[in-house]
Design a protein around this motif. Structure first.
Motif, PDB file in Angstrom:
ATOM      1  N   ARG A  14     -24.106 -17.332  26.738  1.00 37.64           N
ATOM      2  CA  ARG A  14     -24.724 -18.398  25.968  1.00 37.64           C
ATOM      3  C   ARG A  14     -26.115 -18.773  26.475  1.00 37.64           C
ATOM      4  N   VAL A  15     -26.812 -17.807  27.045  1.00 36.03           N
ATOM      5  CA  VAL A  15     -28.255 -17.921  27.224  1.00 36.03           C
ATOM      6  C   VAL A  15     -28.853 -16.631  26.678  1.00 36.03           C
ATOM      7  N   LEU A 109     -28.273 -25.171  17.110  1.00 42.15           N
ATOM      8  CA  LEU A 109     -27.509 -24.055  17.688  1.00 42.15           C
ATOM      9  C   LEU A 109     -27.153 -24.361  19.145  1.00 42.15           C
ATOM     10  N   LEU A 113     -23.139 -24.915  19.631  1.00 41.49           N
ATOM     11  CA  LEU A 113     -22.470 -23.651  19.972  1.00 41.49           C
ATOM     12  C   LEU A 113     -22.707 -23.194  21.412  1.00 41.49           C
ATOM     13  N   LEU A 114     -23.777 -23.628  22.029  1.00 45.05           N
ATOM     14  CA  LEU A 114     -24.086 -23.121  23.368  1.00 45.05           C
ATOM     15  C   LEU A 114     -23.808 -24.143  24.469  1.00 45.05           C
ATOM     16  N   ILE A 126     -16.733 -20.598  19.566  1.00 41.78           N
ATOM     17  CA  ILE A 126     -15.541 -20.237  18.793  1.00 41.78           C
ATOM     18  C   ILE A 126     -14.335 -21.012  19.318  1.00 41.78           C
ATOM     19  N   ALA A 129     -14.595 -24.599  18.337  1.00 42.18           N
ATOM     20  CA  ALA A 129     -14.297 -24.812  16.917  1.00 42.18           C
ATOM     21  C   ALA A 129     -12.815 -25.093  16.677  1.00 42.18           C
ATOM     22  N   LYS A 130     -11.939 -24.629  17.588  1.00 45.06           N
ATOM     23  CA  LYS A 130     -10.506 -24.921  17.431  1.00 45.06           C
ATOM     24  C   LYS A 130     -10.243 -26.412  17.628  1.00 45.06           C
ATOM     25  N   PRO A 133     -13.491 -28.530  14.744  1.00 42.05           N
ATOM     26  CA  PRO A 133     -13.952 -27.684  13.622  1.00 42.05           C
ATOM     27  C   PRO A 133     -15.050 -28.331  12.789  1.00 42.05           C
ATOM     28  N   VAL A 136     -18.435 -28.244  14.653  1.00 41.83           N
ATOM     29  CA  VAL A 136     -19.033 -26.901  14.690  1.00 41.83           C
ATOM     30  C   VAL A 136     -19.540 -26.507  13.302  1.00 41.83           C
ATOM     31  N   GLN A 137     -18.768 -26.852  12.277  1.00 42.82           N
ATOM     32  CA  GLN A 137     -19.247 -26.591  10.903  1.00 42.82           C
ATOM     33  C   GLN A 137     -20.576 -27.302  10.669  1.00 42.82           C
ATOM     34  N   LEU A 140     -23.417 -25.458  12.304  1.00 42.61           N
ATOM     35  CA  LEU A 140     -23.809 -24.268  11.541  1.00 42.61           C
ATOM     36  C   LEU A 140     -24.622 -24.652  10.315  1.00 42.61           C
ATOM     37  N   LYS A 144     -28.567 -23.783   9.454  1.00 46.29           N
ATOM     38  CA  LYS A 144     -28.961 -23.158   8.186  1.00 46.29           C
ATOM     39  C   LYS A 144     -30.133 -23.906   7.544  1.00 46.29           C
TER      40      LYS A 144
END
Lengths: 434, 147
Positions: A14-15, A109, A113-114, A126, A129-130, A133, A136-137, A140, A144
């Motif tokens: 994650r770098v 990001l 995520l990182l 990932i 996200a469990k 969720p 994390v959505q 993302l 975008k």
């Protein structure tokens, strides 16, 4: 047994880029920490020499897939300084808008995520996200939005192609930007929620006596212009960068490090530095949020940089939304210039911090020399200092080698380093002398 | 039953166009265009996933002349080991894993890969890759002709 104990820890995830950390222990205490960057030099400066100056924004954008705008902005501003080009207020506004897109994409990001996984003991976005969720959505979705803004203004999301010396190849149509308003309005609220979420994370109790360095502009949160200021009282025009900052080579890194020449001391660039030095320039929404979430006026805890990123995310959405709502295409897409020999430099604020460029151009519109000093390169020495302090603190706490190795990774990630930009992390190696 | 959505991943660089070629061939062969996607980066797949659809992912890969085309049903351990190299890119397997965690894609996804070994910028794909992409398209079309 030669008295040296070596412990290998897997590559830091994650770098961006590859390198390693060597930790030397002496009599049970941290003796030295080296951030080893072994990715080969990428030689972009040499590549630029002899090329038409118009190539600079497109070639330098290739240095990084996530902060190409920063490279484009520093390069065009530096070359425009060499040529004596004055851009119009409209072009200036659109360049800030382009930078908003990059900050939105990069910060969302990194936050979601990182960096966020580190606060919950999970190994990836990932896994996070469990448990989270919706968050994390959201990350993302925010990323975008940044990509879409870059596409609308820069021609494409990665390595945009619309930036040129003097302005843009083409101004966007009003409807192209207006189409982004619903996303940006939703994104502003989502960025506020993301920052409030990040402010609740369990932050380690760790502070450092940083010298923060960033651009500072009298009227706005810094992107493309301003003086270079530091928390130690420095205030200089960008053209005096070399008098106050020095690149040095160390044997364990293919990326030059940067220090303050007088005491060879390290300094910190990036969101935490910008926030601490420019908090009063935040938009009202972001400034109020900073107070609401309890970010201290001069935050010295690197783990809390995720809050600074969140606030800058809000700042970027706020400014982008305002700019897009007010946008009316007017004036030339680019300012023309006459070829001339000259030298110019510029610094802009990449997502990871101050990015300095300097160019010499000739009367035939060719680049004679180029110099690029990326933010991760400037932060390297500070990363080593932070690792030494943090690992010493954790050794006293009785942390195991495995925990210390994880601490290394977590601390390095707070910097959001782009090692490929700096040329470039990460295996941790322990060497212990009896 | 509707046909699967076919996502072709690619770039304009040499054999990396394989995923796009599969989609192009399918379109010419009459596969419904609204079920085809041409994408540049695996992360873009997240924009197109829906839990009630089925998906085929076509991509280029490094491989050998002896096995030009490979097919996996994800999740597959061989694919799971293939992670992106940095923070700025996510591998196909990472994106599929994230999409499944977020309940945005079905539990299984068919992944087709065409082996290439020439990635010159803006160069055309090699004839072998062109032919293999057409073979993959024909196989997909035949399998889903009556969907």
């Amino acid at each position: 047994m030669n008295g040296v104990d070596v412990v290998e820890v897997p590559i830091l995830t994650r770098v961006e880029g590859e390198g390693g950390v060597t930790v030397r222990l002496k009599q049970g205490a941290i003796d030295d920490v080296q951030l080893r960057i072994y990715e080969p030099p990428r030689l972009f400066e040499a590549l630029l020499c002899g090329r038409p100056l118009e190539d600079a924004p497109d070639i330098t954008a290739r240095i990084c897939g996530i902060c190409p705008v920063a490279y484009q902005m520093s390069s065009v501003h530096a070359i425009e300084a060499a040529l004596g080009v004055q851009i119009t207020p409209e072009i200036r506004r659109l360049r800030r808008l382009l930078y908003c897109g990059e900050w939105i994409e990069s910060h969302s990001l990194h936050m979601h995520l990182l960096h966020a996984p580190d606060f919950f003991g999970v190994s990836s976005g990932i896994e996070l996200a469990k448990r989270f969720p919706q968050e994390v959505q959201r990350g993302l979705q925010l990323k975008k939005h940044g990509n879409r803004l870059l596409e609308a203004l820069g021609g494409r999301a990665i390595h945009p192609i619309n930036v040129c010396i003097g302005g843009f190849h083409r101004l966007p149509r009003r409807e192209e930007l207006a189409a982004l308003i619903p996303d940006l309005a939703w994104g502003l609220d989502a960025a506020i929620a993301a920052t409030r979420w990040a402010a609740t994370f369990p932050f380690p109790d760790f502070t450092q006596p940083y010298e923060f360095v960033s651009l500072c502009h009298p009227d706005e949160y810094p992107f493309n212009e301003g003086e270079i200021v530091s928390s130690n009282g420095l205030r200089i025009p960008v053209s005096q960068f070399d008098l106050h900052f020095q690149e040095v080579h160390v044997a364990h890194s293919t990326a030059l490090q940067a220090v303050r020449p007088e005491g060879k001391t390290c300094y910190l660039v990036g969101p935490l530095a910008r926030m601490n030095l420019n908090r009063d320039r935040l938009s009202e929404t972001a400034r109020q949020l900073a107070n609401d979430v309890g970010l201290e006026p001069m935050c010295r805890n690197p783990f809390r940089s995720i809050i600074a990123r969140g606030l800058e995310l809000v700042q970027a959405y706020d400014e982008a939304l305002r700019t897009v709502r007010e946008y009316q295409p007017e004036g030339p897409a680019r300012v023309t210039y006459e070829p001339r020999r000259g030298r110019g430099c510029a610094a802009t604020e990449a997502p990871r911090g101050l990015l300095f460029h300097e160019y010499e151009v000739d009367e035939g519109d060719r680049i004679v020399s180029a110099r690029i000093i990326p933010p991760t390169s400037q932060n390297q020495r500070q990363i080593e200092a932070d690792l030494k302090a943090r690992l010493s603190q954790r050794l006293v706490d009785g942390a195991s080698r495995e925990e210390l190795a994880l601490d290394c990774e977590r601390l390095v990630r707070t910097f959001d380093p782009c090692i490929s930009c700096a040329t470039h992390f990460l295996k941790v190696r322990w060497e212990e002398t009896a | 039953m509707t046909r699967p959505i076919v996502m072709g991943l690619g770039s304009p660089h040499g054999d990396d166009q394989a995923g796009w070629l599969v989609v192009d061939f399918l379109e010419r062969m009459g596969y419904p265009s609204e079920r085809l996607r041409r994408l540049r980066h695996p992360a873009e797949m997240l924009d197109h996933f829906a839990a009630d659809e089925t998906y085929l992912v076509c991509d280029a890969c490094r491989g050998s002349e002896s096995q030009r085309v490979a097919r996996w049903i994800w999740p597959d351990e061989r694919l799971r080991g293939l992670h992106g190299r940095g923070t700025h890119d996510m591998a196909v397997s990472d994106v599929l894993e994230l999409a499944r965690t977020l309940q945005r894609c079905p539990p299984t996804v068919e992944v087709w890969a065409v082996a290439g070994d020439s990635w010159e910028p803006n160069a055309p794909p090699r004839a072998e890759v062109f032919k293999a992409a057409r073979d993959v398209a024909e196989t997909i079309l035949k399998k889903h002709a009556h969907a």
